[in-house]
Motif scaffolding. Structure first.
Motif, PDB file in Angstrom:
ATOM      1  N   ASP A  85       0.867  -1.182   0.000  1.00 37.69           N
ATOM      2  CA  ASP A  85       0.000   0.000   0.000  1.00 37.69           C
ATOM      3  C   ASP A  85       0.902   1.229   0.000  1.00 37.69           C
ATOM      4  N   ILE A  86       0.772   2.058  -1.020  1.00 42.09           N
ATOM      5  CA  ILE A  86       1.599   3.271  -1.146  1.00 42.09           C
ATOM      6  C   ILE A  86       0.660   4.473  -1.214  1.00 42.09           C
ATOM      7  N   HIS A  92       2.552  16.024  -4.427  1.00 44.59           N
ATOM      8  CA  HIS A  92       3.878  15.463  -4.737  1.00 44.59           C
ATOM      9  C   HIS A  92       3.810  14.298  -5.721  1.00 44.59           C
ATOM     10  N   GLY A  96       7.835  10.619  -9.296  1.00 46.27           N
ATOM     11  CA  GLY A  96       8.640   9.424  -9.070  1.00 46.27           C
ATOM     12  C   GLY A  96       8.678   8.937  -7.627  1.00 46.27           C
ATOM     13  N   VAL A  97       7.900   9.572  -6.742  1.00 46.39           N
ATOM     14  CA  VAL A  97       7.925   9.176  -5.324  1.00 46.39           C
ATOM     15  C   VAL A  97       7.314   7.777  -5.152  1.00 46.39           C
ATOM     16  N   ALA A 119      -2.139  -5.560  -4.467  1.00 43.44           N
ATOM     17  CA  ALA A 119      -2.512  -4.234  -3.979  1.00 43.44           C
ATOM     18  C   ALA A 119      -4.004  -4.058  -4.203  1.00 43.44           C
ATOM     19  N   ALA A 133       1.585   0.537 -14.902  1.00 38.17           N
ATOM     20  CA  ALA A 133       2.887   0.947 -15.451  1.00 38.17           C
ATOM     21  C   ALA A 133       4.038   0.185 -14.802  1.00 38.17           C
ATOM     22  N   HIS A 134       3.728  -0.591 -13.739  1.00 37.77           N
ATOM     23  CA  HIS A 134       4.802  -1.261 -13.002  1.00 37.77           C
ATOM     24  C   HIS A 134       4.630  -2.772 -12.951  1.00 37.77           C
TER      25      HIS A 134
HETATM   26  C1  LIG Z   1      -0.851   5.773  -7.022  1.00 42.47           C
HETATM   27  C2  LIG Z   1       0.167   6.720  -6.392  1.00 42.47           C
HETATM   28  C3  LIG Z   1       0.835   6.000  -5.212  1.00 42.47           C
HETATM   29  C4  LIG Z   1       1.251   7.062  -7.461  1.00 42.47           C
HETATM   30  O1  LIG Z   1       2.266   7.845  -6.855  1.00 42.47           O
HETATM   31  P1  LIG Z   1       3.168   8.862  -7.709  1.00 42.47           P
HETATM   32  O2  LIG Z   1       4.296   9.273  -6.827  1.00 42.47           O
HETATM   33  O3  LIG Z   1       2.336   9.918  -8.300  1.00 42.47           O
HETATM   34  O4  LIG Z   1       3.703   7.914  -8.872  1.00 42.47           O
HETATM   35  P2  LIG Z   1       5.035   8.125  -9.735  1.00 42.47           P
HETATM   36  O5  LIG Z   1       5.308   9.558  -9.937  1.00 42.47           O
HETATM   37  O6  LIG Z   1       6.124   7.315  -9.143  1.00 42.47           O
HETATM   38  O7  LIG Z   1       4.535   7.475 -11.112  1.00 42.47           O
HETATM   39  C5  LIG Z   1       5.289   6.533 -11.822  1.00 42.47           C
HETATM   40  C6  LIG Z   1       4.569   6.193 -13.122  1.00 42.47           C
HETATM   41  O8  LIG Z   1       3.264   5.632 -12.842  1.00 42.47           O
HETATM   42  C7  LIG Z   1       2.326   6.098 -13.849  1.00 42.47           C
HETATM   43  N1  LIG Z   1       1.332   6.996 -13.225  1.00 42.47           N
HETATM   44  C8  LIG Z   1       1.287   7.415 -11.943  1.00 42.47           C
HETATM   45  N2  LIG Z   1       0.222   8.219 -11.748  1.00 42.47           N
HETATM   46  C9  LIG Z   1      -0.418   8.316 -12.924  1.00 42.47           C
HETATM   47  C10 LIG Z   1      -1.583   9.009 -13.353  1.00 42.47           C
HETATM   48  N3  LIG Z   1      -2.293   9.764 -12.501  1.00 42.47           N
HETATM   49  N4  LIG Z   1      -1.973   8.879 -14.641  1.00 42.47           N
HETATM   50  C11 LIG Z   1      -1.246   8.124 -15.518  1.00 42.47           C
HETATM   51  N5  LIG Z   1      -0.131   7.452 -15.154  1.00 42.47           N
HETATM   52  C12 LIG Z   1       0.282   7.544 -13.883  1.00 42.47           C
HETATM   53  C13 LIG Z   1       3.160   6.853 -14.869  1.00 42.47           C
HETATM   54  O9  LIG Z   1       3.645   5.904 -15.789  1.00 42.47           O
HETATM   55  C14 LIG Z   1       4.290   7.374 -13.985  1.00 42.47           C
HETATM   56  O10 LIG Z   1       5.431   7.708 -14.726  1.00 42.47           O
HETATM   57  P3  LIG Z   1       5.532   9.164 -15.421  1.00 42.47           P
HETATM   58  O11 LIG Z   1       5.109  10.188 -14.411  1.00 42.47           O
HETATM   59  O12 LIG Z   1       6.962   9.261 -15.809  1.00 42.47           O
HETATM   60  O13 LIG Z   1       4.591   9.123 -16.591  1.00 42.47           O
HETATM   61  C15 LIG Z   1      -0.503   8.053  -5.949  1.00 42.47           C
HETATM   62  O14 LIG Z   1      -1.281   8.578  -7.013  1.00 42.47           O
HETATM   63  C16 LIG Z   1      -1.397   7.906  -4.734  1.00 42.47           C
HETATM   64  O15 LIG Z   1      -0.932   8.043  -3.592  1.00 42.47           O
HETATM   65  N6  LIG Z   1      -2.725   7.624  -4.918  1.00 42.47           N
HETATM   66  C17 LIG Z   1      -3.659   7.504  -3.828  1.00 42.47           C
HETATM   67  C18 LIG Z   1      -3.398   6.273  -2.956  1.00 42.47           C
HETATM   68  C19 LIG Z   1      -3.465   4.980  -3.746  1.00 42.47           C
HETATM   69  O16 LIG Z   1      -4.424   4.710  -4.431  1.00 42.47           O
HETATM   70  N7  LIG Z   1      -2.421   4.163  -3.599  1.00 42.47           N
HETATM   71  C20 LIG Z   1      -2.248   2.949  -4.340  1.00 42.47           C
HETATM   72  C21 LIG Z   1      -2.064   1.816  -3.456  1.00 42.47           C
HETATM   73  S1  LIG Z   1      -0.739   0.791  -4.028  1.00 42.47           S
END
Ligand SMILES: CC(C)(COP(=O)(O)OP(=O)(O)OC[C@H]1O[C@@H](n2cnc3c(N)ncnc32)[C@H](O)[C@@H]1OP(=O)(O)O)[C@@H](O)C(=O)NCCC(=O)NCCS
Length: 324
Positions: A85-86, A92, A96-97, A119, A133-134
């Motif tokens: 769970d992230i 922010h 890439g966080v 997840a 994407a992962h």
């Molecule tokens: C899902 C979440 C953890 C992603 O965190 P983040 O720090 O924004 O993700 P990153 O910046 O590391 O994204 C890496 C890649 O994922 C994909 N990605 C992430 N968010 C995206 C979005 N909103 N739309 C499309 N692609 C997305 C992209 O490929 C991105 O690479 P890029 O920015 O170079 O295109 C965040 O949006 C979040 O906290 N959401 C709410 C809580 C949740 O649902 N958590 C998931 C439980 S695992």
């Protein structure tokens, strides 16, 4: 940005963790009640029954901008997947966080000898493209349902309870299962095993008791209603009420043993539960539940009872080898 592993979280770290959860919830409430600080504390200080957990925070300029928890059920190397769970603060994201936290969690997952990770996320949120994407793929769709007890037509529940099938009687208990029913209840829980693909360990009397003790240790109350024939449990339903959210109870397991299916035992025990809760816990105004999208029988029972669809959640899974 620094990624810090929390071995034994301090009060300040728990507060910072909770602040991230609150910010994420505020940006996308999805009909869920706001996270409670006591809940966060309990979760960070104690892993769930039979599992370990690892925790990380991402800190930028002194601010905790994201958190990650990896749950590791069972022993190292167990066949069961880890659970990740992230949560990243809305301001922010796309920096890439999330990916950085997933990368450290993936290393921990592999070090623990796990082959895969799952997840649970809400449909229609950034989590979906992030996971896709992962290397993750969707393996289960769950319909989130809520029953508004104030909207139930008068007399509906009583009529359903009165319409119980002949030859069965209702029993009920609060808390840990009484000894004489423990083995039986475990057998009925095994009837759900086809749905609970990731539950792993089979249910036995000890595990059923442990589950009840765990709920009590959290300060929550477990209510169980069962339909019995010739002294043996044919079906049951469980609801948990929590002091944190007195108005909203959570549906736990409901199952009918295969040879007793098709006699409306499921709706009968659920209606009896509603009658019991109305008398015992009048502050409960809503009950929430999740149904697998393909579990048509349980969805039909819940729809007949008056549950309304609230949100869809999805379970994603990735092989450890495919993670960054
Ligand atoms: C899902 C979440 C953890 C992603 O965190 P983040 O720090 O924004 O993700 P990153 O910046 O590391 O994204 C890496 C890649 O994922 C994909 N990605 C992430 N968010 C995206 C979005 N909103 N739309 C499309 N692609 C997305 C992209 O490929 C991105 O690479 P890029 O920015 O170079 O295109 C965040 O949006 C979040 O906290 N959401 C709410 C809580 C949740 O649902 N958590 C998931 C439980 S695992």
């Amino acid at each position: 940005m620094d990624v810090i592993e929390l071995g034994d979280p301090t009060d300040a770290q728990i507060r910072q963790w909770h602040a991230v959860l609150t910010a994420v919830h505020a940006a996308d409430p999805a009909g869920e009640p706001a996270p409670e600080p006591e809940h966060t504390t309990a979760r960070l200080l104690g892993a769930e029954q039979g599992s370990r957990q690892r925790l990380w925070t991402a800190v930028r300029d002194g601010e905790t901008v994201a958190v990650a928890a990896l749950r590791l059920p069972g022993e190292p190397g167990a066949a069961r997947p880890g659970e990740i769970d992230i949560q990243v603060r809305p301001g922010h994201r796309r920096a890439g966080v999330g990916r950085a936290l997933l990368t450290v969690a993936a290393a921990a997952l592999r070090a623990d000898g796990r082959a895969s990770v799952i997840a649970q996320v809400l449909a229609g949120t950034p989590a979906v493209p992030f996971l896709e994407a992962h290397g993750f793929a969707c393996v289960l769709v769950l319909q989130g349902l809520v029953l508004d007890l104030d909207a139930l037509p008068a007399g509906r529940v009583g009529a359903l309870v009165a319409a119980g099938p002949p030859g069965y009687e209702l029993i009920r208990w609060r808390g840990v299962v009484p000894d004489e029913h423990a083995a039986d209840l475990a057998r009925a829980k095994e009837a759900m095993a086809d749905l609970a693909e990731y539950e792993g360990a089979p249910w036995d009397a000890g595990r059923v008791r442990e589950m009840g003790e765990l709920v009590a240790k959290r300060g929550d109350a477990l209510y169980t209603v069962a339909a019995v024939r010739d002294g043996v449990i044919a079906g049951f339903t469980e609801v948990v009420t929590s002091a944190d959210q007195p108005g909203r109870a959570a549906q736990y397991d409901t199952a009918v043993v295969p040879e007793h299916r098709g006699r409306r035992l499921g709706i009968w025990v659920k209606a009896a539960m509603l009658e019991w809760l109305a008398a015992e816990r009048p502050e409960v105004r809503e009950i929430e539940t999740d149904n697998a999208g393909d579990n048509v029988h349980m969805l039909a029972v819940n729809t007949e009872l008056g549950f309304r669809r609230q949100r869809e959640s999805r379970e994603y899974q990735a092989l450890a080898a495919d993670l960054p």
